[in-house]
Design a protein around this motif. Sequence first.
Motif, mmCIF file in Angstrom:
data_model
loop_
_atom_site.group_PDB
_atom_site.id
_atom_site.type_symbol
_atom_site.label_atom_id
_atom_site.label_comp_id
_atom_site.label_asym_id
_atom_site.label_seq_id
_atom_site.Cartn_x
_atom_site.Cartn_y
_atom_site.Cartn_z
ATOM 1 N N ALA A 188 0.830 -1.212 0.000
ATOM 2 C CA ALA A 188 0.000 0.000 0.000
ATOM 3 C C ALA A 188 0.861 1.257 0.000
ATOM 4 O O ALA A 188 0.628 2.191 -0.792
ATOM 5 C CB ALA A 188 -0.934 -0.008 1.207
ATOM 6 N N LEU A 191 2.681 1.698 -3.373
ATOM 7 C CA LEU A 191 1.781 2.175 -4.424
ATOM 8 C C LEU A 191 1.479 3.669 -4.263
ATOM 9 O O LEU A 191 1.411 4.410 -5.250
ATOM 10 C CB LEU A 191 0.484 1.374 -4.404
ATOM 11 C CG LEU A 191 0.566 -0.073 -4.910
ATOM 12 C CD1 LEU A 191 -0.723 -0.819 -4.592
ATOM 13 C CD2 LEU A 191 0.851 -0.112 -6.412
ATOM 14 N N ALA A 192 1.318 4.103 -3.014
ATOM 15 C CA ALA A 192 1.054 5.523 -2.761
ATOM 16 C C ALA A 192 2.223 6.399 -3.204
ATOM 17 O O ALA A 192 2.028 7.570 -3.547
ATOM 18 C CB ALA A 192 0.763 5.740 -1.277
ATOM 19 N N GLY A 194 4.061 5.665 -5.815
ATOM 20 C CA GLY A 194 4.290 5.422 -7.234
ATOM 21 C C GLY A 194 5.225 4.270 -7.522
ATOM 22 O O GLY A 194 5.804 4.196 -8.613
ATOM 23 N N LEU A 196 5.712 0.142 -7.749
ATOM 24 C CA LEU A 196 5.081 -1.173 -7.826
ATOM 25 C C LEU A 196 6.172 -2.230 -7.862
ATOM 26 O O LEU A 196 7.014 -2.229 -8.768
ATOM 27 C CB LEU A 196 4.206 -1.290 -9.071
ATOM 28 C CG LEU A 196 3.579 -2.679 -9.318
ATOM 29 C CD1 LEU A 196 2.658 -3.068 -8.180
ATOM 30 C CD2 LEU A 196 2.837 -2.699 -10.653
ATOM 31 N N ARG A 210 -2.309 -2.140 -12.980
ATOM 32 C CA ARG A 210 -1.758 -1.344 -11.885
ATOM 33 C C ARG A 210 -2.848 -0.504 -11.238
ATOM 34 O O ARG A 210 -2.867 -0.326 -10.018
ATOM 35 C CB ARG A 210 -0.633 -0.457 -12.411
ATOM 36 C CG ARG A 210 0.023 0.397 -11.335
ATOM 37 C CD ARG A 210 1.283 1.045 -11.847
ATOM 38 N NE ARG A 210 1.939 1.816 -10.818
ATOM 39 C CZ ARG A 210 3.243 2.024 -10.754
ATOM 40 N NH1 ARG A 210 4.041 1.490 -11.675
ATOM 41 N NH2 ARG A 210 3.777 2.751 -9.786
ATOM 42 N N ASP A 211 -3.764 -0.007 -12.044
ATOM 43 C CA ASP A 211 -4.867 0.791 -11.516
ATOM 44 C C ASP A 211 -5.730 -0.025 -10.560
ATOM 45 O O ASP A 211 -6.222 0.504 -9.563
ATOM 46 C CB ASP A 211 -5.717 1.325 -12.677
ATOM 47 C CG ASP A 211 -6.754 2.333 -12.210
ATOM 48 O OD1 ASP A 211 -6.356 3.382 -11.673
ATOM 49 O OD2 ASP A 211 -7.959 2.055 -12.366
ATOM 50 N N GLU A 214 -3.794 0.142 -7.347
ATOM 51 C CA GLU A 214 -3.768 1.485 -6.776
ATOM 52 C C GLU A 214 -5.121 1.890 -6.214
ATOM 53 O O GLU A 214 -5.196 2.641 -5.234
ATOM 54 C CB GLU A 214 -3.306 2.486 -7.832
ATOM 55 C CG GLU A 214 -1.813 2.338 -8.169
ATOM 56 C CD GLU A 214 -1.378 3.236 -9.295
ATOM 57 O OE1 GLU A 214 -2.262 3.723 -10.047
ATOM 58 O OE2 GLU A 214 -0.155 3.473 -9.424
ATOM 59 N N ARG A 215 -6.182 1.387 -6.807
ATOM 60 C CA ARG A 215 -7.530 1.674 -6.311
ATOM 61 C C ARG A 215 -8.022 0.611 -5.325
ATOM 62 O O ARG A 215 -9.173 0.666 -4.893
ATOM 63 C CB ARG A 215 -8.502 1.817 -7.480
ATOM 64 C CG ARG A 215 -8.216 3.021 -8.378
ATOM 65 C CD ARG A 215 -9.200 3.104 -9.528
ATOM 66 N NE ARG A 215 -8.942 4.240 -10.383
ATOM 67 C CZ ARG A 215 -9.422 5.472 -10.187
ATOM 68 N NH1 ARG A 215 -10.228 5.687 -9.141
ATOM 69 N NH2 ARG A 215 -9.143 6.461 -11.007
ATOM 70 N N PRO A 278 -3.475 -3.884 -0.692
ATOM 71 C CA PRO A 278 -3.267 -2.576 -1.317
ATOM 72 C C PRO A 278 -3.865 -1.410 -0.520
ATOM 73 O O PRO A 278 -3.633 -0.243 -0.880
ATOM 74 C CB PRO A 278 -3.981 -2.717 -2.673
ATOM 75 C CG PRO A 278 -4.071 -4.181 -2.913
ATOM 76 C CD PRO A 278 -4.255 -4.787 -1.562
ATOM 77 N N ARG A 279 -4.608 -1.697 0.542
ATOM 78 C CA ARG A 279 -5.237 -0.626 1.306
ATOM 79 C C ARG A 279 -4.387 -0.158 2.481
ATOM 80 O O ARG A 279 -4.443 0.996 2.875
ATOM 81 C CB ARG A 279 -6.592 -1.090 1.849
ATOM 82 C CG ARG A 279 -7.587 -1.487 0.775
ATOM 83 C CD ARG A 279 -8.991 -1.655 1.360
ATOM 84 N NE ARG A 279 -9.830 -2.401 0.432
ATOM 85 C CZ ARG A 279 -10.216 -3.647 0.592
ATOM 86 N NH1 ARG A 279 -9.839 -4.305 1.678
ATOM 87 N NH2 ARG A 279 -10.968 -4.253 -0.298
#
Length: 303
Positions: A188, A191-192, A194, A196, A210-211, A214-215, A278-279
């Motif tokens: 997480a 990703l924040a 940028g 990966l 990737r989106d 990220e989401r 990812p969160r």
Amino acid sequence: MPTWRTTLTRAGITRPGLRADYTRAARAVLRRDPARFVPLRLLAAPPLVPWLAAGLAFMNLVDDVAETGTPRQRAAGLAALTARTEAALDTGDGPDPVLRAYAHAVRTRGLPAHWVTTFLEGAATAEAGFDGFAAEEDYQAYLDAYAWPGLLVFTGLQYEGGPAPEQAAAWRTVVDAAQRIDFLADLAGDLAEGRLCIPRARLAEHSVTRDDLERARDTPGVRALLAAECARARTALDAVGEGVLDLTAPGLRPVVAAMTELMGHQLTAVERAGAALPRKDVGYGLAAPAGTLVRALRGRRTM
């Protein structure tokens, strides 16, 4: 546990200025990296602690420069740090107490210079210019260029004359497991920023973009991707095994056993998080490190 002054004396570090340099290095590690320093201080044989503290301080210094600022600032910072490190290794002197302590540790323990050189070169290329991995081969190249030598500029100081080939290979197994776990636990936050760290080819295998990550989309593809990455990390951790302890200096074995146990705790937490990775980053928590340290300390008393 002996006092820090006694610890320095047991390592043969007696000159006042040098003792001050090692003390500064240890304090820098304690502030920046307590999760590594505390087990080292509590569990390692006292004569090893100053050398390894200096190694940790150097490793962290390089990491911080390689990860701070714009690409141009990183390149300039690493070039300057490389020049200062080379001067310290050549002369044993310089303006930075961390580098003075580290140079003394390298000379005293006989760590081959190529580990330091490779690490600094990898910091300037593989880490400072990091733009992700296309495939597994790129990840393995990253280990060889940066993560593996980065670990050995620290752990290599346990061996007089530096690690033998089989010892160095064992530590590559450790860093492979640690890196895979870290990349998942820090997904997480990376990703924040940028960044990966899962190879793009593996995203494609599961039709994940990737989106999607990220989401933090909870989709079958994301769940399958993260489960597969956890399985790879588990396989890497299982490969560490008892063989690494056999190739570790006796005075460092309690530390390595404790850190391996903590890696297992963190990986279990990562596996439980699943699609939530990812969160939010996954840490060690408090109970697991405390329990590991207590058991390790009890084990030392019964030896």
